[in-house]
Write a protein that holds these residues in place. Structure first.
Motif, mmCIF file in Angstrom:
data_model
loop_
_atom_site.group_PDB
_atom_site.id
_atom_site.type_symbol
_atom_site.label_atom_id
_atom_site.label_comp_id
_atom_site.label_asym_id
_atom_site.label_seq_id
_atom_site.Cartn_x
_atom_site.Cartn_y
_atom_site.Cartn_z
ATOM 1 N N VAL A 72 0.831 -1.211 0.000
ATOM 2 C CA VAL A 72 0.000 0.000 0.000
ATOM 3 C C VAL A 72 0.866 1.262 0.000
ATOM 4 C CG1 VAL A 72 -1.716 1.325 1.283
ATOM 5 C CG2 VAL A 72 -1.969 -1.152 1.078
ATOM 6 N N VAL A 73 1.927 1.270 0.794
ATOM 7 C CA VAL A 73 2.735 2.498 0.841
ATOM 8 C C VAL A 73 3.393 2.726 -0.516
ATOM 9 C CG1 VAL A 73 5.021 1.677 1.669
ATOM 10 C CG2 VAL A 73 4.148 3.896 2.384
ATOM 11 N N LYS A 74 3.766 1.656 -1.200
ATOM 12 C CA LYS A 74 4.366 1.827 -2.526
ATOM 13 C C LYS A 74 3.339 2.371 -3.526
ATOM 14 C CE LYS A 74 6.335 -2.334 -2.694
ATOM 15 N NZ LYS A 74 7.092 -3.464 -3.270
ATOM 16 N N ALA A 75 2.114 1.861 -3.447
ATOM 17 C CA ALA A 75 1.069 2.354 -4.361
ATOM 18 C C ALA A 75 0.766 3.827 -4.104
ATOM 19 C CB ALA A 75 -0.198 1.514 -4.196
ATOM 20 N N LEU A 76 0.797 4.211 -2.836
ATOM 21 C CA LEU A 76 0.530 5.602 -2.473
ATOM 22 C C LEU A 76 1.641 6.514 -2.987
ATOM 23 C CD1 LEU A 76 -1.312 7.511 -0.788
ATOM 24 C CD2 LEU A 76 0.146 6.984 1.186
ATOM 25 N N ILE A 77 2.884 6.088 -2.792
ATOM 26 C CA ILE A 77 4.022 6.900 -3.248
ATOM 27 C C ILE A 77 4.027 6.997 -4.775
ATOM 28 C CG2 ILE A 77 6.553 6.990 -3.330
ATOM 29 C CD1 ILE A 77 6.442 5.616 -0.506
ATOM 30 N N ALA A 78 3.649 5.907 -5.439
ATOM 31 C CA ALA A 78 3.578 5.921 -6.909
ATOM 32 C C ALA A 78 2.644 7.020 -7.394
ATOM 33 C CB ALA A 78 3.105 4.568 -7.426
ATOM 34 N N ARG A 79 1.641 7.310 -6.590
ATOM 35 C CA ARG A 79 0.644 8.316 -6.957
ATOM 36 C C ARG A 79 1.082 9.723 -6.547
ATOM 37 N NH1 ARG A 79 -2.556 11.143 -8.232
ATOM 38 N NH2 ARG A 79 -4.827 11.036 -8.372
ATOM 39 N N LEU A 80 1.959 9.819 -5.551
ATOM 40 C CA LEU A 80 2.315 11.125 -4.980
ATOM 41 C C LEU A 80 3.621 11.698 -5.526
ATOM 42 C CD1 LEU A 80 1.388 10.582 -1.217
ATOM 43 C CD2 LEU A 80 0.281 12.170 -2.807
ATOM 44 N N LEU A 81 4.490 10.843 -6.021
ATOM 45 C CA LEU A 81 5.798 11.303 -6.498
ATOM 46 C C LEU A 81 5.907 11.109 -8.003
ATOM 47 C CD1 LEU A 81 8.596 10.028 -4.070
ATOM 48 C CD2 LEU A 81 7.934 12.382 -4.506
ATOM 49 N N PRO A 82 6.562 12.033 -8.699
ATOM 50 C CA PRO A 82 6.798 11.820 -10.133
ATOM 51 C C PRO A 82 7.800 10.681 -10.366
ATOM 52 C CG PRO A 82 7.879 13.847 -9.372
ATOM 53 C CD PRO A 82 7.088 13.316 -8.210
ATOM 54 N N ARG A 83 7.698 10.024 -11.504
ATOM 55 C CA ARG A 83 8.621 8.940 -11.897
ATOM 56 C C ARG A 83 8.713 7.835 -10.847
ATOM 57 N NH1 ARG A 83 10.374 13.535 -13.613
ATOM 58 N NH2 ARG A 83 11.673 14.009 -11.805
ATOM 59 N N ALA A 84 7.571 7.516 -10.236
ATOM 60 C CA ALA A 84 7.545 6.433 -9.244
ATOM 61 C C ALA A 84 6.484 5.402 -9.603
ATOM 62 C CB ALA A 84 7.274 7.009 -7.854
ATOM 63 N N GLU A 85 5.986 5.478 -10.863
ATOM 64 C CA GLU A 85 4.871 4.625 -11.283
ATOM 65 C C GLU A 85 5.170 3.140 -11.080
ATOM 66 O OE1 GLU A 85 6.368 6.783 -13.271
ATOM 67 O OE2 GLU A 85 4.920 8.410 -13.574
ATOM 68 N N ASP A 86 6.433 2.760 -11.270
ATOM 69 C CA ASP A 86 6.794 1.338 -11.157
ATOM 70 C C ASP A 86 6.499 0.779 -9.769
ATOM 71 O OD1 ASP A 86 9.104 3.214 -10.610
ATOM 72 O OD2 ASP A 86 9.922 1.360 -9.786
ATOM 73 N N LEU A 87 6.413 1.648 -8.770
ATOM 74 C CA LEU A 87 6.138 1.172 -7.405
ATOM 75 C C LEU A 87 4.727 0.610 -7.269
ATOM 76 C CD1 LEU A 87 7.717 3.948 -5.153
ATOM 77 C CD2 LEU A 87 8.581 1.642 -5.545
ATOM 78 N N ALA A 88 3.867 0.909 -8.236
ATOM 79 C CA ALA A 88 2.470 0.457 -8.150
ATOM 80 C C ALA A 88 2.277 -0.950 -8.713
ATOM 81 C CB ALA A 88 1.564 1.443 -8.882
ATOM 82 N N ALA A 89 3.348 -1.593 -9.138
ATOM 83 C CA ALA A 89 3.225 -2.923 -9.760
ATOM 84 C C ALA A 89 2.789 -3.989 -8.759
ATOM 85 C CB ALA A 89 4.571 -3.316 -10.369
ATOM 86 N N ASP A 90 2.111 -5.013 -9.271
ATOM 87 C CA ASP A 90 1.811 -6.189 -8.449
ATOM 88 C C ASP A 90 3.129 -6.806 -7.967
ATOM 89 O OD1 ASP A 90 -0.736 -5.729 -9.239
ATOM 90 O OD2 ASP A 90 -1.028 -7.634 -10.266
ATOM 91 N N GLU A 91 3.038 -7.570 -6.891
ATOM 92 C CA GLU A 91 4.248 -8.193 -6.356
ATOM 93 C C GLU A 91 4.127 -9.707 -6.465
ATOM 94 O OE1 GLU A 91 5.881 -6.093 -3.088
ATOM 95 O OE2 GLU A 91 6.452 -7.984 -2.130
ATOM 96 N N VAL A 92 5.063 -10.307 -7.171
ATOM 97 C CA VAL A 92 5.056 -11.763 -7.310
ATOM 98 C C VAL A 92 5.484 -12.394 -5.981
ATOM 99 C CG1 VAL A 92 6.230 -13.703 -8.423
ATOM 100 C CG2 VAL A 92 5.454 -11.742 -9.789
ATOM 101 N N VAL A 93 4.761 -13.443 -5.588
ATOM 102 C CA VAL A 93 5.128 -14.196 -4.385
ATOM 103 C C VAL A 93 5.616 -15.568 -4.858
ATOM 104 C CG1 VAL A 93 4.338 -15.102 -2.165
ATOM 105 C CG2 VAL A 93 3.328 -12.999 -3.087
#
Lengths: 336, 336
Positions: free
Chosen positions: A289-310
């Motif tokens: 969740v924190v990565k998805a939030l940062i992806a939305r709040l910071l420029p050039r952070a879109e990759d943080l919103a990716a699904d995470e493989v387990v």
């Protein structure tokens, strides 16, 4: 009312597990820029507030008196991995204050770093209180007590001056009133105070912007942020999320994780602070969740919103974690 | 509709985290004796169905052919701790079938037992597939393939005869139809089938009573139960809940944990099977719930319903886990 599902774990094409939670993003004046779920119920922020707990060590002059630089201040804000360097900095903080590891009241646990735990074990040593992820915070509390001429033996008592000053800083920044009904004992035995996410988010917005904060406190906060950005490896450790994020977005983003699914942070240039908690305490969800939030709040952070493989034990991508619809839709329409 | 909160973690006098979930208790005919939350949505039972996955190894004659006794059969049903004895039994199962550890497709992980992991590390050895908690199940699958003259190399393929027989046993006992839309890959790379809790509870009621089950399958089931009760340490390991429960309630209770917050089991004398899942996958919650359920279903088991203290790093009882009101009220009015 149940909080919305924020994270889903999928196996095959089916949701196997789900994590509910709540998020607040706030401005320094307390105005909410975004909220999902219940953000006005007090929650224990746990280790996510270590940067605020560190303020009195600067404000009292203890850090200057004992020559604490960026490394010591970053470690005071850390949930560190217990590597040799973390342990050495914690030991040196205590030594500078005329103390040693026996003064630490945090208890012992194996280093978070698997490599550090392994080498400790191979050397035939038991973990000490210095390896506790909170040892830097405790060393700063102890140094403050020494500097102020206060007793060190009971520094974890909620009404010890060290803890009273911390509670005061928390009240100032969060705007929440911390009565005795709000106090719990943290994993490291320090008092921890239940505070609503909305107030925590506001506190981090104030911490990084200085807006509405008295000058001395604002300067102390800036010194803390600079220290964490100068030494992001000391705030957590290799491959830990806070270290990765603050290395990559150095100077642009402050983040700090806490136990039981808490995450707090702030983006100075946006004047926004944030705080989130996963209801069930799940770390895999708070990190997604924190990565998805940062992806939305910071420029050039879109990759943080990716699904995470387990991956499973043979490395097969048997499962994955993804943001659930209420979170995606909420973030999608948010106007930060 | 959100499932009800079943478990709460308290810090101070405040709920810090909460776990939602669902429970089904069923009779062999599928009638529900108790249900809380959603029990008709398919969930992955993960390792909780190992006793059912073991049935074909008995039914095909593979266990007799290779001389598998209680130890081997108990290990085939196990999520074992990876101690020396677990590893030795797994290795001997493979040797009896003319194979070795290289045939295992489960992947490797550190022994669940911290002591076993430590001594492996001290000896400078890496964990092997034999230490994987599922190695006994895989050895039984492989032995079955050898016995039946089927290829061993692809025994984890969902349409391999070994897996087709297992899916058939699952369909028979659960009464659920397992189409290709139900299959996922487990942590150990074996196929795992999504099945509703209500059907899983019924399957375990049938497994332990033999009601509605063909005679050969019922005899195989009895042999599996006797093996698990003869060797409860092999089904899990020292201080693990399944071992503790089946040692204490030997012959009266069958239980088996699964990843992501699943627990299944049965009480033969009551003719009841049960299955539960915690939504978020939390093990601390699934264990508390299964104990509360057993406390209600078995005589002289009331102590299992106690709250669980969560000590911090200094041993202080900083937090505790308790059953939440919806669970307490549900169990309170249930007429089993």
């Amino acid at each position: 009312m149940a909080n919305p599902v924020l994270v889903e774990m999928l196996r095959g094409d089916r949701v196997e597990s789900r994590h509910r939670g709540s998020i607040a993003v706030a401005r320094p004046d307390g105005g909410l820029a975004f909220a999902i779920g219940e953000v006005h119920r007090p929650i224990y922020p746990r280790s996510a507030i270590k940067a605020i707990q560190c303020l009195p060590a600067i404000e009292t002059g203890a850090a200057d008196r004992f020559g604490f630089g960026d490394a010591e201040i970053a470690l005071a804000c850390a949930s560190h991995s217990g590597t040799d360097r973390h342990v050495a900095v914690a030991a040196s903080m205590l030594a500078k204050a005329g103390l040693d590891a026996s003064a630490l009241g945090c208890g012992s646990h194996e280093p978070i770093s698997a490599a550090a735990a392994r080498s400790l074990m191979k050397a035939g040593h038991e973990p000490s209180a210095l390896h506790n992820n909170c040892s830097g915070k405790h060393a700063a509390m102890l140094a403050t007590a020494v500097h102020m001429g206060e007793p060190v033996v009971d520094y974890l008592r909620p009404n010890h001056p060290v803890q009273v000053r911390i509670a005061g800083a928390l009240e100032d920044l969060t705007g929440a009133r911390l009565g005795q009904d709000r106090v719990g004992v943290d994993g490291c035995s320090a008092p921890n105070w239940a505070i609503p996410l909305a107030n925590l988010a506001r506190a981090f917005a104030r911490l990084v912007t200085g807006e509405g904060v008295e000058a001395g406190r604002s300067q102390a906060a800036q010194r803390i942020l600079r220290a964490c950005w100068a030494e992001p490896e000391l705030v957590a450790g290799p491959e830990r999320l806070d270290t990765t994020l603050m290395t990559r977005f150095n100077g642009q983003l402050f983040t700090k994780t806490g136990a039981e699914g808490v995450y707090c942070g702030a983006i100075p240039a946006r004047g926004l602070g944030f705080a989130l908690k996963i209801d069930d305490g799940g770390k895999r969800a708070s990190e997604l969740v924190v990565k998805a939030l940062i992806a939305r709040l910071l420029p050039r952070a879109e990759d943080l919103a990716a699904d995470e493989v387990v991956p499973n034990w043979r490395g097969i991508a048997a499962a994955r974690l993804r943001c659930a619809s209420p979170l995606l839709e909420g973030l999608g329409v948010a106007s930060f």
